[in-house]
Write an enzyme that holds these catalytic residues in place. Sequence first.
Site, PDB file in Angstrom:
ATOM      1  N   LEU A 527       2.226   7.857   9.011  1.00 48.82           N
ATOM      2  CA  LEU A 527       2.561   8.618   7.814  1.00 48.82           C
ATOM      3  C   LEU A 527       1.312   9.184   7.170  1.00 48.82           C
ATOM      4  CD1 LEU A 527       5.152   6.188   6.213  1.00 48.82           C
ATOM      5  CD2 LEU A 527       5.637   8.424   7.179  1.00 48.82           C
ATOM      6  N   GLY A 531      -7.127   4.834   2.177  1.00 40.46           N
ATOM      7  CA  GLY A 531      -8.487   4.347   2.115  1.00 40.46           C
ATOM      8  C   GLY A 531      -8.637   2.977   2.738  1.00 40.46           C
ATOM      9  N   PHE A 532      -7.567   2.259   2.800  1.00 40.05           N
ATOM     10  CA  PHE A 532      -7.654   0.893   3.282  1.00 40.05           C
ATOM     11  C   PHE A 532      -7.096   0.738   4.691  1.00 40.05           C
ATOM     12  CE2 PHE A 532      -7.231   0.917  -1.302  1.00 40.05           C
ATOM     13  CZ  PHE A 532      -8.391   0.265  -1.666  1.00 40.05           C
ATOM     14  N   GLY A 533      -6.727   1.848   5.283  1.00 37.20           N
ATOM     15  CA  GLY A 533      -6.197   1.793   6.630  1.00 37.20           C
ATOM     16  C   GLY A 533      -5.008   2.724   6.788  1.00 37.20           C
ATOM     17  N   ASP A 646      -7.324   3.467  -8.288  1.00 37.38           N
ATOM     18  CA  ASP A 646      -7.256   4.652  -7.429  1.00 37.38           C
ATOM     19  C   ASP A 646      -5.946   5.395  -7.627  1.00 37.38           C
ATOM     20  OD1 ASP A 646      -8.106   6.516  -5.635  1.00 37.38           O
ATOM     21  OD2 ASP A 646      -7.604   5.349  -3.851  1.00 37.38           O
TER      22      ASP A 646
END
Length: 839
Positions: A527, A531-533, A646
Amino acid sequence: MGFSSHANLFFVLFMLCFYVLDVGIATDTITSSQSIKDPETLSSKDGNFTLGFFTPPNSTNHYVGIWWKSQSIVVWVANRDQPLNDSSGIVTFSEDGNLVVMNGQNQVIWSTSVSNTSSNTSAQLSDVGKLELTETTTGKSLWDSFQQPSDTFLPEMKISSNKTGSGVKLTSWKNPSNPSVGSFSVGVVERVKIVEAFIWNETRPYWRSGPWSSGVFTGVEQMNSAYLNSFSVLDGVLYYNLDGLSEFLIYVLNSQGQFEEKRWDDEEKEIQVSWTSKQSDCDAYGVCGSFAICDAHSQGTNGSPICSCLKGFEPRSKEEWDAQNWTSGCFWSTPLQCERAKEQNTSIDTNEDKFLELQMVKVPDFSEWSNADPDTCRSQCLENCSCVAYSHDDGIGCMSWTENLLDIQQLSDRGLPLYVRVAYSTELEHEEGKKTTIIIIVTVIIGIMITVTCACVMWRRNSCHPAKIWYSIKSAMKRGKKDFIRFNVEPLEQTGHKVFEELKELLLFDFERLATATNNFHESNKLGQGGFGPVYKGKLQDGQEIAVKRLSRASGQGLEEFMNEVVVISKLQHRNLVRLLGCCTEGDEKMLLYEYMPNKSLDVFIFDPTKHKVLDWGKRCSIIEGIARGLLYLHRDSRLKIIHRDLKASNILLDEKLNPKISDFGMARIFGGTEDHANTNRIVGTYGYMSPEYAMQGLVSEKSDVFSFGVLLLEIVTGRRNSSFYDDERSLTLLGFVWTQWNQGNILSLIDSEIYDPNDHEDILRLIHIGLLCVQELALERPTMATVISMLNSDVAFLPPPSQPAFVRVQNVLNSESSKESQRVCSVNIISITDIHGR
Ligand SMILES: *[C@@H]1O[C@H](CO)[C@@H](O)[C@H](O)[C@H]1NC(C)=O
Ligand SMILES: *[C@@H]1O[C@H](CO)[C@@H](O)[C@H](O)[C@H]1NC(C)=O
Ligand SMILES: *[C@@H]1O[C@H](CO)[C@@H](O)[C@H](O)[C@H]1NC(C)=O
Ligand SMILES: *[C@@H]1O[C@H](CO)[C@@H](O)[C@H](O)[C@H]1NC(C)=O
Ligand SMILES: *[C@@H]1O[C@H](CO)[C@@H](O)[C@H](O)[C@H]1NC(C)=O
Ligand SMILES: *[C@@H]1O[C@H](CO)[C@@H](O)[C@H](O)[C@H]1NC(C)=O
Ligand SMILES: *[C@@H]1O[C@H](CO)[C@@H](O)[C@H](O)[C@H]1NC(C)=O
Ligand SMILES: *[C@@H]1O[C@H](CO)[C@@H](O)[C@H](O)[C@H]1NC(C)=O
Ligand SMILES: *[C@@H]1O[C@H](CO)[C@@H](O)[C@H](O)[C@H]1NC(C)=O
Ligand SMILES: *[C@@H]1O[C@H](CO)[C@@H](O)[C@H](O)[C@H]1NC(C)=O
């Protein structure tokens, strides 16, 4: 054959008529020609509430009341003081249209007592448990049971002060077998700007909540439920709204005078008390007398009394005090300079009085109020001999006291600071600690200065004057105590190990299952990249669609910590937060499972030339409000205060009805956001949405989220991206562009012309105004989310003028080339930037 098919047709028609009729008769309403006889009942549409006759336990009397699910949860009683002694009672309408309860002798024992009714009225029991009498022809509401509450505070009800002469209070039952009006009542009192809740025993105060400020009663302890933000106060009215949570949660004033939070435990199938106003003996109003402080925690340790005189004070009567009769309270041990000066008719000498500082206390009763800032508040009090104490709070303003200080309590959470006037000679403990404090402060200042200077070099900001740097340090320090987030991972001990185990079961998915669900994390299922994966779409075997976030491996957390975080975060439930369904940890893999949002994210709509029309003005307003509510929930949930860090358009997902849901909200915690510092070493976030103090100094607070919210709000209203530049000549950012157009009164140029409707002009102006307030340079000046919501609801009539926003001009920082270079210069030991782009 022909006959039989005709018969079938008749049957179908018959059933259809029957069906239509059945739907046509609403069971939640009675009209003037109908009545309810004991033991008949009337149910709300969803069947949760019932109106009818009930008999309390250990009683033979019959009462008309409203209950939830079972007669043991009665939320309202009509004929409280006029019980029926048999089952001959009837609820019906009188000739003048009032709803009445009559006994077997046809005597009216209770009535809605509305003076002008038309004779054609009806009564409806709504899904919130409200019985409402309306005029049938006009639909005008004449009376409702929420105006005349019993002992129960239901969602959507309000308690109001008697300012306008129409105060609504709750009154307790006499005892659990007798619903007649008992001696306790709970209500709110408004003195100038200060609103407090009280419980009275007859007319004497019995319990006090402390002043209301930014979303909480400051003197209430341990009210750690996630539902705290369901209360709001405006103009002396206390509102209660569960707001999207489907849990059954009520507040009841019991016959012993305790206000209890009760919730339905769906597993145990019973109602449980989850909070009560009486946490300790200190909750009895004024138990320690004047100028004394009550500390419940001092009791347990060494059996010492709960009451003690404030520093610089001594008991008025030593014998009484030693006998633990505290009612007469304490008095100054040394007379105040102010009073000596008055007696001796000399001018005040240099040894002025000073203030004893108390932190986290329930401030005393009977305060006066003024609009002064903290410094003026202090000097006003010092200069006026009749002022014995003051306190300042951003949400309230300046409070001062001139009488005896009554009902002070030491709290372990919330509370306000209190400064009590004492003689100059009084020795105050914390003065010894001053030296070390100064050293620490100096060190911190130097540290911040280096950081800021470095950040300035890095971004080549023209506006980085030393004065400005100093100013932001000062404001940061001022803020320090209050806005500091204490990432207090309260382990789940409170809820018990059992629950933790259960949750673990519930939440854990094995890797195989997720691999299958996402087609082995196939690229076509991806999708987006957060930022974290990366995030993948998946489908579980039972057909449920999910979104799987595969965390990059650098989270730096141990398994246990990670699980703790996930369990805690999965318990956050709000209509405007994406629901975390579970997680998976196997080997190096850490994954989070969320509900799947078919409409993708907000940026897909607002910045798309074809899709942006889908979001008309009304929809945009409700999206903004939804985001605000979700954010408030994150900030105010006292069990676990979360700063998002964020917030941006691509992190706002939309459900099938285009309701906004904030995503990624626990990430700051999961990714080592548990530092107990205001300065976080790791800056996550997205340029353009980051507040100046966060981007430059790594200072995180609720106000940094407020800044991001403001940027987001302006993007939604204008339909323009924050990352684009406007007005080539002056290279303005979106914030700069809005600011200049706003100052020129040129609102039309700001609005997405497709959605502009002149009727909305005022609303649009107001929204932009709120947005500008949120993006002000100084965090201190930005409103809290609670205030933002009041502003959005137009509850606040006057909005202060905004000052110039941060980041008006495009900085070099937006030029990725140079930013990367300077980052290398600076990131070695001071700040490291994780530049994250939307997925
Ligand atoms: C009813 O009476 C019984 C026996 O006296 C007592 O045990 C029980 O607690 C009472 N129930 C209530 C609700 O008062
Ligand atoms: C019930 O109360 C009525 C008056 O309200 C009285 O006339 C009647 O005698 C009472 N019945 C009993 C059984 O006490
Ligand atoms: C009652 O009726 C009078 C005259 O029609 C009207 O002025 C008044 O406002 C009404 N009061 C209420 C409570 O509706
Ligand atoms: C009351 O009003 C309803 C709806 O307007 C109407 O259908 C009904 O006939 C009226 N009843 C009387 C007694 O006037
Ligand atoms: C409002 O309540 C306060 C405190 O209970 C009371 O002293 C005052 O008389 C009340 N005022 C009115 C108008 O009822
Ligand atoms: C409430 O006040 C009454 C006197 O009016 C007193 O007897 C009673 O003890 C008080 N209740 C509590 C719980 O303090
Ligand atoms: C009310 O009933 C509906 C359907 O029966 C249910 O979904 C909902 O959760 C209930 N509300 C409460 C507060 O229990
Ligand atoms: C406590 O002292 C007050 C006088 O200050 C007195 O009226 C009261 O009776 C005393 N209470 C007890 C329980 O001794
Ligand atoms: C005391 O002060 C008052 C007013 O400030 C002044 O009128 C009076 O003369 C003074 N008395 C003495 C003894 O100084
Ligand atoms: C001192 O405070 C009292 C109470 O707030 C006020 O009435 C009085 O005017 C003040 N005096 C001065 C000199 O400000």
